[in-house]
Write a protein that holds these residues in place. Structure first.
Motif, PDB file in Angstrom:
ATOM      1  N   ARG A 155       7.349  -3.620  -3.256  1.00 26.21           N
ATOM      2  CA  ARG A 155       6.712  -4.688  -2.327  1.00 26.21           C
ATOM      3  C   ARG A 155       8.041  -5.371  -1.671  1.00 26.21           C
ATOM      4  NH1 ARG A 155       3.442 -10.011  -3.407  1.00 26.21           N
ATOM      5  NH2 ARG A 155       5.282 -10.398  -4.664  1.00 26.21           N
ATOM      6  N   GLY A 156       8.735  -5.806  -2.407  1.00 26.47           N
ATOM      7  CA  GLY A 156       9.974  -6.641  -2.037  1.00 26.47           C
ATOM      8  C   GLY A 156      10.941  -5.551  -1.289  1.00 26.47           C
ATOM      9  N   THR A 157      11.112  -4.227  -1.615  1.00 23.85           N
ATOM     10  CA  THR A 157      12.155  -3.222  -1.043  1.00 23.85           C
ATOM     11  C   THR A 157      11.655  -2.824   0.350  1.00 23.85           C
ATOM     12  OG1 THR A 157      12.633  -2.572  -3.382  1.00 23.85           O
ATOM     13  CG2 THR A 157      12.961  -0.871  -1.507  1.00 23.85           C
ATOM     14  N   LEU A 158      10.293  -2.577   0.330  1.00 22.83           N
ATOM     15  CA  LEU A 158       9.633  -1.992   1.565  1.00 22.83           C
ATOM     16  C   LEU A 158       9.223  -3.155   2.682  1.00 22.83           C
ATOM     17  CD1 LEU A 158       7.845   1.158   0.340  1.00 22.83           C
ATOM     18  CD2 LEU A 158      10.142   0.945   1.398  1.00 22.83           C
ATOM     19  N   GLY A 159       9.445  -4.442   2.372  1.00 23.08           N
ATOM     20  CA  GLY A 159       8.790  -5.438   3.216  1.00 23.08           C
ATOM     21  C   GLY A 159       9.085  -5.311   4.598  1.00 23.08           C
ATOM     22  N   ASP A 160      10.474  -4.820   4.905  1.00 21.54           N
ATOM     23  CA  ASP A 160      11.026  -4.776   6.338  1.00 21.54           C
ATOM     24  C   ASP A 160      10.426  -3.609   6.689  1.00 21.54           C
ATOM     25  OD1 ASP A 160      12.214  -7.414   5.942  1.00 21.54           O
ATOM     26  OD2 ASP A 160      14.082  -6.586   5.433  1.00 21.54           O
ATOM     27  N   ASP A 161      10.159  -2.385   6.015  1.00 18.95           N
ATOM     28  CA  ASP A 161       9.813  -1.232   6.530  1.00 18.95           C
ATOM     29  C   ASP A 161       8.455  -1.175   7.024  1.00 18.95           C
ATOM     30  OD1 ASP A 161      12.485   0.783   6.384  1.00 18.95           O
ATOM     31  OD2 ASP A 161      12.123  -0.466   4.392  1.00 18.95           O
ATOM     32  N   LEU A 162       7.439  -1.577   6.040  1.00 20.44           N
ATOM     33  CA  LEU A 162       5.997  -1.440   6.228  1.00 20.44           C
ATOM     34  C   LEU A 162       5.313  -2.743   6.354  1.00 20.44           C
ATOM     35  CD1 LEU A 162       5.430   1.414   3.411  1.00 20.44           C
ATOM     36  CD2 LEU A 162       5.790   1.851   5.968  1.00 20.44           C
ATOM     37  N   ARG A 163       3.999  -2.667   6.869  1.00 20.58           N
ATOM     38  CA  ARG A 163       3.217  -3.985   6.810  1.00 20.58           C
ATOM     39  C   ARG A 163       2.596  -3.850   5.437  1.00 20.58           C
ATOM     40  NH1 ARG A 163      -0.972  -3.978  11.377  1.00 20.58           N
ATOM     41  NH2 ARG A 163       0.996  -4.021  12.714  1.00 20.58           N
ATOM     42  N   VAL A 164       3.053  -4.580   4.686  1.00 27.06           N
ATOM     43  CA  VAL A 164       2.674  -4.609   3.074  1.00 27.06           C
ATOM     44  C   VAL A 164       1.384  -5.637   2.998  1.00 27.06           C
ATOM     45  CG1 VAL A 164       3.222  -5.167   0.815  1.00 27.06           C
ATOM     46  CG2 VAL A 164       4.653  -3.871   2.242  1.00 27.06           C
ATOM     47  N   GLU A 165       0.228  -5.212   2.428  1.00 23.72           N
ATOM     48  CA  GLU A 165      -0.788  -5.990   2.072  1.00 23.72           C
ATOM     49  C   GLU A 165      -0.313  -7.493   1.373  1.00 23.72           C
ATOM     50  OE1 GLU A 165      -4.113  -7.916   2.280  1.00 23.72           O
ATOM     51  OE2 GLU A 165      -3.869  -5.930   3.329  1.00 23.72           O
ATOM     52  N   LYS A 166      -0.789  -8.539   1.878  1.00 23.94           N
ATOM     53  CA  LYS A 166      -0.221  -9.611   1.338  1.00 23.94           C
ATOM     54  C   LYS A 166      -1.124 -10.012   0.073  1.00 23.94           C
ATOM     55  CE  LYS A 166       2.135 -11.793   5.195  1.00 23.94           C
ATOM     56  NZ  LYS A 166       2.836 -10.725   5.403  1.00 23.94           N
ATOM     57  N   ASP A 167      -2.439  -9.846   0.212  1.00 26.49           N
ATOM     58  CA  ASP A 167      -3.445 -10.250  -0.748  1.00 26.49           C
ATOM     59  C   ASP A 167      -3.462  -9.271  -1.996  1.00 26.49           C
ATOM     60  OD1 ASP A 167      -5.817 -10.615  -2.108  1.00 26.49           O
ATOM     61  OD2 ASP A 167      -7.218 -10.725  -0.485  1.00 26.49           O
ATOM     62  N   LEU A 168      -2.813  -9.712  -2.984  1.00 25.64           N
ATOM     63  CA  LEU A 168      -2.596  -8.359  -4.247  1.00 25.64           C
ATOM     64  C   LEU A 168      -4.036  -8.278  -4.805  1.00 25.64           C
ATOM     65  CD1 LEU A 168       0.246 -10.220  -6.105  1.00 25.64           C
ATOM     66  CD2 LEU A 168       0.159  -8.620  -4.409  1.00 25.64           C
ATOM     67  N   SER A 169      -5.265  -8.975  -4.442  1.00 23.64           N
ATOM     68  CA  SER A 169      -6.439  -8.441  -4.837  1.00 23.64           C
ATOM     69  C   SER A 169      -7.047  -7.228  -4.230  1.00 23.64           C
ATOM     70  CB  SER A 169      -7.468  -9.725  -4.934  1.00 23.64           C
ATOM     71  OG  SER A 169      -7.840  -9.924  -3.405  1.00 23.64           O
ATOM     72  N   ARG A 170      -6.313  -6.875  -3.221  1.00 22.10           N
ATOM     73  CA  ARG A 170      -6.794  -5.602  -2.553  1.00 22.10           C
ATOM     74  C   ARG A 170      -5.806  -4.460  -2.908  1.00 22.10           C
ATOM     75  NH1 ARG A 170     -10.530  -6.635   1.445  1.00 22.10           N
ATOM     76  NH2 ARG A 170     -10.791  -8.615   1.966  1.00 22.10           N
ATOM     77  N   TRP A 171      -4.876  -4.624  -3.894  1.00 23.09           N
ATOM     78  CA  TRP A 171      -4.106  -3.418  -4.334  1.00 23.09           C
ATOM     79  C   TRP A 171      -4.966  -2.823  -5.374  1.00 23.09           C
ATOM     80  CZ3 TRP A 171       1.820  -4.843  -5.126  1.00 23.09           C
ATOM     81  CH2 TRP A 171       2.094  -5.446  -4.056  1.00 23.09           C
ATOM     82  N   PHE A 172      -6.108  -1.997  -4.979  1.00 23.46           N
ATOM     83  CA  PHE A 172      -6.930  -1.360  -5.799  1.00 23.46           C
ATOM     84  C   PHE A 172      -6.296  -0.157  -6.503  1.00 23.46           C
ATOM     85  CE2 PHE A 172      -9.478  -2.936  -2.062  1.00 23.46           C
ATOM     86  CZ  PHE A 172      -9.883  -4.086  -2.695  1.00 23.46           C
ATOM     87  N   PRO A 173      -6.638  -0.008  -7.602  1.00 21.98           N
ATOM     88  CA  PRO A 173      -5.972   1.167  -8.503  1.00 21.98           C
ATOM     89  C   PRO A 173      -6.638   2.592  -7.900  1.00 21.98           C
ATOM     90  CG  PRO A 173      -7.812   0.074  -9.817  1.00 21.98           C
ATOM     91  CD  PRO A 173      -7.470  -0.772  -8.543  1.00 21.98           C
ATOM     92  N   VAL A 174      -6.224   3.648  -7.812  1.00 24.52           N
ATOM     93  CA  VAL A 174      -6.582   4.914  -7.135  1.00 24.52           C
ATOM     94  C   VAL A 174      -6.272   5.808  -8.502  1.00 24.52           C
ATOM     95  CG1 VAL A 174      -6.552   4.570  -4.847  1.00 24.52           C
ATOM     96  CG2 VAL A 174      -4.677   5.220  -5.963  1.00 24.52           C
ATOM     97  N   TRP A 175      -6.831   5.772  -9.463  1.00 28.97           N
ATOM     98  CA  TRP A 175      -6.587   6.423 -10.843  1.00 28.97           C
ATOM     99  C   TRP A 175      -7.019   7.692 -10.535  1.00 28.97           C
ATOM    100  CZ3 TRP A 175      -3.647   3.584 -13.422  1.00 28.97           C
ATOM    101  CH2 TRP A 175      -4.023   2.168 -13.603  1.00 28.97           C
ATOM    102  N   GLY A 176      -6.222   8.858 -10.840  1.00 25.19           N
ATOM    103  CA  GLY A 176      -6.431  10.128 -10.542  1.00 25.19           C
ATOM    104  C   GLY A 176      -6.438  10.587  -9.185  1.00 25.19           C
ATOM    105  N   ALA A 177      -6.157   9.985  -8.161  1.00 28.41           N
ATOM    106  CA  ALA A 177      -6.108  10.363  -6.799  1.00 28.41           C
ATOM    107  C   ALA A 177      -5.255  11.521  -6.554  1.00 28.41           C
ATOM    108  CB  ALA A 177      -5.792   9.208  -5.949  1.00 28.41           C
ATOM    109  N   PRO A 178      -6.031  12.727  -5.669  1.00 27.72           N
ATOM    110  CA  PRO A 178      -4.869  13.903  -5.381  1.00 27.72           C
ATOM    111  C   PRO A 178      -3.804  13.413  -4.682  1.00 27.72           C
ATOM    112  CG  PRO A 178      -7.240  13.996  -4.945  1.00 27.72           C
ATOM    113  CD  PRO A 178      -7.037  12.683  -5.198  1.00 27.72           C
ATOM    114  N   GLY A 179      -2.663  14.067  -5.009  1.00 23.77           N
ATOM    115  CA  GLY A 179      -1.625  13.668  -4.352  1.00 23.77           C
ATOM    116  C   GLY A 179      -0.869  12.479  -4.985  1.00 23.77           C
ATOM    117  N   LEU A 180      -0.964  11.988  -6.149  1.00 24.10           N
ATOM    118  CA  LEU A 180      -0.415  11.083  -6.875  1.00 24.10           C
ATOM    119  C   LEU A 180       0.516  11.586  -8.035  1.00 24.10           C
ATOM    120  CD1 LEU A 180      -0.062   7.981  -7.124  1.00 24.10           C
ATOM    121  CD2 LEU A 180      -1.871   7.998  -8.614  1.00 24.10           C
TER     122      LEU A 180
END
Length: 197
Positions: free
Chosen positions: A172-197
């Motif tokens: 998050r700290g590294t990419l803060g200037d490159d991407l619009r990072v979600e500020k609300d950490l409760s929205r950082w949902f886990p995507v266990w087993g997602a294809p492409g991970l």
């Protein structure tokens, strides 16, 4: 937003900004330089499935569009369904073609949105691997369609469904200037087993 909405605490939902996806290739360079994580060439789009002929036709149109290069060695897209009933489309490109992968993910999101299925879009993700690690650490940059923001998802190796929170915060700290990072950490949902991970 009107005065009554402000008093009652209602707000307008954020309009999706799919063009945010085009910032991922430059963010991938930043991520690689700072952390050693490199793109895998795999990415996916998650959406809630819809029954009916219109959606089935759109799904076939998406497959036809993305599989157009299979005669020239391209890898066909894969559709799968997870344990929660969500549909995942997995696109694969050479690891050094992050721009091509992002173009495909953008095209899928746009086709679904323009076909009237935007409310069914959940997220898109782009996979990364730690090239310095021997334990196969992975990371995904997840784009939340309805929020127009990204967040990092870093599962710990071993399949125990635990996250590397320290790495996620570092990214998050590294990419803060490159991407619009979600500020609300409760929205950082886990995507266990997602294809492409």
């Amino acid at each position: 937003m009107g005065l009554l909405d402000a008093i009652l605490g209602r707000s307008k939902p954020v309009r999706p900004d799919l063009d945010q996806l085009f910032a991922v290739p430059s963010a991938a360079l930043t991520l690689q330089a700072a952390t050693g994580f490199t793109p895998t060439g795999r990415g996916s789009v998650c959406f809630a499935g819809v029954e009916g002929g219109g959606f089935a036709r759109l799904q076939e149109d998406v497959r036809e569009l993305l599989d157009a290069d299979t005669e020239r060695g391209g890898i066909p897209v894969e559709f799968s369904r997870d344990a929660y009933g969500y549909t995942w489309l997995l696109a694969t490109h050479p690891a050094d073609d992050t721009a091509g992968l992002v173009n495909d993910l953008h095209a899928v999101n746009t086709m679904l949105q323009d076909g009237g299925f935007g409310p069914h879009l959940l997220c898109s993700l782009i996979g990364f691997r730690d090239t310095k690690s021997t334990d196969g650490r992975s990371l995904a940059l997840v784009y939340l369609y309805k929020r127009g923001t990204f967040y990092p998802f870093a599962p710990l190796p071993g399949g125990a469904e635990k996250r590397d929170n320290q790495l996620e915060l570092q990214v998050r700290g590294t990419l803060g200037d490159d991407l619009r990072v979600e500020k609300d950490l409760s929205r950082w949902f886990p995507v266990w087993g997602a294809p492409g991970l």
